[in-house]
Design an enzyme around this catalytic site. Structure first.
Site, PDB file in Angstrom:
ATOM      1  N   HIS A   1      -3.350  -5.296   0.689  1.00 32.62           N
ATOM      2  CA  HIS A   1      -3.149  -5.426   2.070  1.00 32.62           C
ATOM      3  C   HIS A   1      -3.006  -7.125   2.264  1.00 32.62           C
ATOM      4  O   HIS A   1      -3.931  -7.279   2.866  1.00 32.62           O
ATOM      5  CB  HIS A   1      -3.934  -4.812   3.018  1.00 32.62           C
ATOM      6  CG  HIS A   1      -3.622  -3.552   3.280  1.00 32.62           C
ATOM      7  ND1 HIS A   1      -2.625  -2.574   4.302  1.00 32.62           N
ATOM      8  CD2 HIS A   1      -4.450  -2.012   2.225  1.00 32.62           C
ATOM      9  CE1 HIS A   1      -2.988  -1.253   3.911  1.00 32.62           C
ATOM     10  NE2 HIS A   1      -3.995  -1.218   2.843  1.00 32.62           N
TER      11      HIS A   1
ATOM     12  N   CYS B   1       0.603  -1.206   0.150  1.00 34.82           N
ATOM     13  CA  CYS B   1       0.418  -0.109  -0.219  1.00 34.82           C
ATOM     14  C   CYS B   1       1.354   1.212   0.417  1.00 34.82           C
ATOM     15  O   CYS B   1       1.323   1.657  -0.367  1.00 34.82           O
ATOM     16  CB  CYS B   1      -1.027  -0.045   1.312  1.00 34.82           C
ATOM     17  SG  CYS B   1      -2.756   1.137   0.393  1.00 34.82           S
TER      18      CYS B   1
ATOM     19  N   GLU C   1      -1.182  -8.829   4.534  1.00 36.20           N
ATOM     20  CA  GLU C   1      -0.921  -9.083   5.497  1.00 36.20           C
ATOM     21  C   GLU C   1      -2.203  -9.194   6.304  1.00 36.20           C
ATOM     22  O   GLU C   1      -2.230 -10.060   7.157  1.00 36.20           O
ATOM     23  CB  GLU C   1      -0.069  -7.647   5.917  1.00 36.20           C
ATOM     24  CG  GLU C   1      -0.788  -6.675   7.023  1.00 36.20           C
ATOM     25  CD  GLU C   1      -1.265  -5.465   5.413  1.00 36.20           C
ATOM     26  OE1 GLU C   1      -1.882  -5.156   5.817  1.00 36.20           O
ATOM     27  OE2 GLU C   1      -1.241  -5.607   4.669  1.00 36.20           O
TER      28      GLU C   1
END
Length: 251
Positions: A221, A113, A223
Site C-alpha cells: 500500500h 493490493c 498510498e
C-alpha cells in the site's frame, strides 16, 4: 491553466443499511492528489458495468485500489471460496473488464493490493486464496488489532528486479514495504514480468513487459502517507509522469 490529469478509480459496492453505495477509500484519493498531482474521478462499479471503453477515452490514468473484498475465485480457478471470504461481484466485473481495455488504449495503470491481483487475474493469472496456508510462504496479513500506523508501517524487505522500474525508483536493489494481504499472485498473467519479490519468494510487484503502456502493480500500500515515504512517493510520481503524457496526447 491546464487541467490536472484525470485518474479513474473503480469503486467498491457496499451495502449500507438497506441501500447499496459506491465507495472509494479517501487515502487513495489523497494519494492521487498529493502524490501524483492528478484529479481523482470515481468509476462506479455497476451491474451491468458502464461502457468502460468510453470511460477510459476520457481518462489519463487508472488507479486500482485495495479493498476488504477479494476476487471471486471462479474468475481464476475451480476452487471454491472459503467461508467468510468477502466478495464484490460488481467491482470484479468492472476491474477485470477495464484492465485489458486500459492496456489496449494505452491508459497508464497503477494497481495496489487487490488491484494488483485484479491485473493478474484479468490477464489470465491465478492467485493463492490463503498465502499463509501455502507451503513455504510467510503470513503477509496485518494484525487487525494494531493501530493503523502499525498496520501500515514497513513490515518486510522486498528484492527489486535488476534494471527494473522499482529499482530505479528506490535507487537500489532492496526496499521496505508494508504488508496487509491474505491473498497473493500464484501464476503470472500474460505479458507480466516480476518487479519485486518478498524474501519467501512471493511475487510482490509486476509490470507489463512492454515499453509502451505504463502498468505497474504492487501488492503493498504505497498510498499510505505517501508524502512521508520517498519510495512510495516515487511510485506515484512515475505514474503521474505517464498520466501527464497521456493528457498531452488527449488535449
Amino acid at each position: 491553466m491546464r487541467q490536472p490529469p484525470l485518474v479513474g478509480l473503480p469503486s467498491d459496492r457496499k451495502q449500507i443499511g438497506h441501500h447499496p453505495f459506491q465507495a472509494v477509500g479517501e487515502k487513495y484519493l489523497r494519494a492521487v492528489v498529493d502524490g501524483a498531482g492528478c484529479l481523482p474521478v470515481m468509476i462506479p462499479s455497476l451491474s451491468p458495468p458502464l461502457d468502460l471503453r468510453a470511460v477510459l477515452a476520457n481518462l489519463d490514468g487508472l488507479l486500482l485500489t485495495g479493498a476488504y473484498s477479494n476476487i471471486e475465485p471462479h474468475h481464476y480457478s475451480d476452487e471454491p471460496s472459503y467461508p467468510g471470504n468477502l466478495h464484490d461481484p460488481a467491482r470484479d466485473a468492472t476491474a477485470l473488464g477495464i484492465v485489458p481495455l486500459a492496456i489496449e488504449l494505452r491508459v497508464p495503470v497503477l494497481a495496489l493490493c487487490r488491484g494488483c491481483q485484479e491485473v493478474n487475474v484479468a490477464l489470465g493469472g491465478t492467485l493463492y486464496q490463503k498465502v499463509h496456508e501455502a507451503p513455504g510462504f510467510d503470513d503477509h496479513r496485518e494484525n487487525p488489532d494494531d493501530p493503523l500506523g502499525v498496520q501500515y508501517a514497513p513490515s518486510h524487505p522486498i528484492d527489486l528486479a535488476p534494471g527494473g522500474l522499482l529499482e530505479r525508483i528506490a535507487g537500489g536493489p532492496v526496499a521496505q514495504v508494508n504488508s496487509l494481504h491474505g491473498q497473493g499472485l500464484r501464476t503470472l498473467g500474460r505479458g507480466l514480468v516480476v518487479e519485486a519479490t518478498a524474501r519467501d519468494g512471493l511475487v510482490e510487484a509486476v509490470r507489463l513487459d512492454d515499453p509502451g503502456p505504463f502498468l505497474l502493480a504492487v501488492q503493498w500500500h504505497p498510498e499510505w502517507r505517501v508524502g512521508e515515504n520517498p519510495f512510495y512517493l516515487g511510485i506515484f510520481q512515475a505514474f503521474a509522469a505517464a498520466c501527464r503524457e497521456r493528457a498531452k496526447q488527449r488535449s
